[in-house]
Design an enzyme around this catalytic site. Sequence first.
Site, PDB file in Angstrom:
ATOM      1  N   SER A  33      16.192 -39.002  36.404  1.00  0.00           N
ATOM      2  CA  SER A  33      14.937 -39.485  35.550  1.00  0.00           C
ATOM      3  C   SER A  33      14.201 -40.903  36.512  1.00  0.00           C
ATOM      4  O   SER A  33      15.779 -41.073  36.982  1.00  0.00           O
ATOM      5  CB  SER A  33      14.597 -39.290  34.570  1.00  0.00           C
ATOM      6  OG  SER A  33      14.040 -40.287  34.039  1.00  0.00           O
ATOM      7  N   TYR A  60      19.875 -42.189  26.636  1.00  0.00           N
ATOM      8  CA  TYR A  60      19.284 -41.259  27.743  1.00  0.00           C
ATOM      9  C   TYR A  60      19.741 -42.093  29.599  1.00  0.00           C
ATOM     10  O   TYR A  60      19.402 -41.576  30.259  1.00  0.00           O
ATOM     11  CB  TYR A  60      17.524 -41.538  27.312  1.00  0.00           C
ATOM     12  CG  TYR A  60      17.242 -40.696  28.555  1.00  0.00           C
ATOM     13  CD1 TYR A  60      17.097 -39.015  28.343  1.00  0.00           C
ATOM     14  CD2 TYR A  60      16.090 -41.059  29.664  1.00  0.00           C
ATOM     15  CE1 TYR A  60      16.420 -37.895  29.420  1.00  0.00           C
ATOM     16  CE2 TYR A  60      15.485 -40.353  29.941  1.00  0.00           C
ATOM     17  CZ  TYR A  60      15.587 -38.733  29.960  1.00  0.00           C
ATOM     18  OH  TYR A  60      14.786 -38.384  31.425  1.00  0.00           O
TER      19      TYR A  60
END
Length: 168
Positions: free
Chosen positions: A142, A155
């Site tokens: 990501s 995350y």
Amino acid sequence: MKNFKNKVAAITGAASGMGRTLALDLAGRGCHLALSDVNAKGLAETAQLASKLGVKVTTAQVNVADRDQMYAWAAQVVRDHGKVNLIFNNAGVSLTVPLDAVKQSDFDWIMGINFWGVVYGSQAFLPHLKASGDGHVINTSSVFGLISVPGQGTYNASKFAVRGYTEA
């Protein structure tokens, strides 16, 4: 790999989002699919859509955070398809919480799916990819594996780990 026709791709997190989009794109290019997710309903929907594109599609309800399930699924993919050329370690989850409020169970959960799922998928499929003579590992990270964002510490940690593992 310049052509996906008659290749076999295994995709985690295929019930929705990027996983579903990837599955449908590959099916449209003639790539046979082995799809997995924990979401049985979404997985069945993806498989139904992909099957309409004329490729073989198999599914398995798999928790990527469970090493034994990943190894069993990799072996099943080869039994069902005769080979596997690509593993897309795509399954992922997010958690927005300040770091001072994160419970250990939250950290274990996100790392289990986002990081260990990538490691288990890579390890489980690698011998089969090598045997295909044309194998590739694709790990989804990501932009949060490049920059940190407040409230996304767990995350960020998982995606930075995926990036480091993949680059190594």
